[in-house]
Design a protein around this motif. Structure first.
Motif, PDB file in Angstrom:
ATOM      1  N   ILE A 178       0.838  -1.200   0.000  1.00 52.96           N
ATOM      2  CA  ILE A 178       0.000   0.000   0.000  1.00 52.96           C
ATOM      3  C   ILE A 178       0.869   1.245   0.000  1.00 52.96           C
ATOM      4  O   ILE A 178       0.627   2.184  -0.741  1.00 52.96           O
ATOM      5  N   GLN A 179       1.879   1.203   0.816  1.00 52.35           N
ATOM      6  CA  GLN A 179       2.757   2.366   0.897  1.00 52.35           C
ATOM      7  C   GLN A 179       3.499   2.582  -0.414  1.00 52.35           C
ATOM      8  O   GLN A 179       3.646   3.722  -0.871  1.00 52.35           O
ATOM      9  N   GLN A 180       3.941   1.496  -1.010  1.00 50.47           N
ATOM     10  CA  GLN A 180       4.625   1.631  -2.303  1.00 50.47           C
ATOM     11  C   GLN A 180       3.684   2.218  -3.349  1.00 50.47           C
ATOM     12  O   GLN A 180       4.076   3.087  -4.133  1.00 50.47           O
ATOM     13  N   LEU A 181       2.461   1.756  -3.344  1.00 51.69           N
ATOM     14  CA  LEU A 181       1.496   2.277  -4.307  1.00 51.69           C
ATOM     15  C   LEU A 181       1.229   3.747  -4.057  1.00 51.69           C
ATOM     16  O   LEU A 181       1.164   4.553  -4.993  1.00 51.69           O
ATOM     17  N   ARG A 182       1.083   4.075  -2.778  1.00 47.65           N
ATOM     18  CA  ARG A 182       0.818   5.471  -2.438  1.00 47.65           C
ATOM     19  C   ARG A 182       1.982   6.366  -2.869  1.00 47.65           C
ATOM     20  O   ARG A 182       1.779   7.452  -3.405  1.00 47.65           O
ATOM     21  N   LEU A 183       3.176   5.875  -2.643  1.00 42.98           N
ATOM     22  CA  LEU A 183       4.343   6.651  -3.051  1.00 42.98           C
ATOM     23  C   LEU A 183       4.399   6.812  -4.560  1.00 42.98           C
ATOM     24  O   LEU A 183       4.745   7.875  -5.084  1.00 42.98           O
ATOM     25  N   LYS A 184       4.028   5.774  -5.239  1.00 46.52           N
ATOM     26  CA  LYS A 184       4.040   5.822  -6.697  1.00 46.52           C
ATOM     27  C   LYS A 184       3.028   6.853  -7.203  1.00 46.52           C
ATOM     28  O   LYS A 184       3.314   7.666  -8.085  1.00 46.52           O
TER      29      LYS A 184
END
Length: 260
Positions: A70-76
């Motif tokens: 989720i965090q990776q997606l949010r960062l992306k």
DNA sequence: TAGGCCATCTGGTCCT
DNA sequence: AGGACCAGATGGCCTA
């Protein structure tokens, strides 16, 4: 206010740097780590990772999305948004560059809203001036001999196809001066030969600060007192060319086409 | 200190 | 599904 001109605030921080900040809330504008953790946790609870059908949108992900994913997606997503805004700011900077107002480190950069409003007024003024200029040309050459529209330096500017009339340059620049002056219904005589150096940006476009001579981007160095400041010769170079769809310029292009 | 301006994050919507 | 676009929220910086 906006102190971007030479100040510490960059209109578009380095994206990679922003990514690097995600765990070390440095002296940036937003406490990235704090906000991210806060929002991400909220997102994870309210939308991200949920499989409930009542929650629409892109986060109707498959179940079992880990916190890290989720965090990776949010960062992306955040990175894309930053890039988008960065591009928007670059476009805004490009617009500022071609606007007739004082540029320089000691001059505060126009705000976004001011840039847009000024650009609108500028386009309106140019359109008005162009109409006036075309009208005057029509008066003088009765029927609009457009070959006279071009100056003697045409050949060096890519207008080689148009043989200038002997008197064309003087007439041309006189018309230009008239067009750049506040549009009036005066005759051609009233617009006779103002000094090129006297050409100024329309003060009405800018309240403050006092405007210097027109500086229409880096591709227009020959504006102040140099050979040909005419509208045709002022066609922006490709790098600085902004798609202009104003009726005036559209018609000008049509006229040029017709002259071939 | 208030207000203006800005960058960033976020969730929603639309489009491909 | 993924990306682009948008608007709201938030907080920082700067100026009057």
């Amino acid at each position: 206010m906006n102190s971007d001109s030479g100040s510490s605030r960059s209109s578009s921080p380095d994206v990679d740097d922003m990514y690097a900040r995600k765990s070390s809330s440095s002296s940036g504008q937003t406490d990235f780590a704090k906000m991210s953790s806060e929002h991400l946790s909220r997102g994870a609870g309210a939308g991200l990772g949920r499989t409930s059908p009542d929650v629409g949108g892109k986060y109707k992900l498959k179940k079992q999305v880990t916190e890290e994913e989720i965090q990776q997606l949010r960062l992306k997503i955040n990175g894309r948004e930053r890039k988008r805004m960065h591009d928007l700011n670059l476009a805004m900077d490009g617009l500022r560059e071609v606007m007739p107002y004082a540029h320089g480190p000691s001059v505060r950069k126009l705000s976004k809203i001011a840039t847009l409003l000024l650009a609108r007024n500028y386009i309106l003024m140019l359109t008005s001036s162009l109409d006036e200029m075309k009208r005057l040309v029509g008066e003088i050459y009765g029927g609009g001999h457009h070959a006279a529209f071009h100056c003697g330096a045409a050949a060096s500017h890519g207008h080689a196809a148009h043989a200038p009339l002997p008197a064309a340059p003087a007439v041309h620049h006189a018309l230009l001066g008239g067009a750049l002056a506040p549009p009036t219904a005066s005759s051609a005589l009233s617009v006779a030969l103002p000094a090129l150096g006297s050409i100024r940006a329309p003060q009405s476009l800018m309240k403050t600060p006092p405007t210097p001579p027109l500086q229409i981007g880096t591709g227009f160095q020959h504006w102040a007192g140099l050979p040909c400041p005419c509208a045709i010769c002022q066609v922006p170079p490709p790098a600085a060319h902004v798609p202009i769809t104003s009726t005036g310029l559209t018609r000008l292009s049509a006229d040029k086409e017709a002259m071939k």
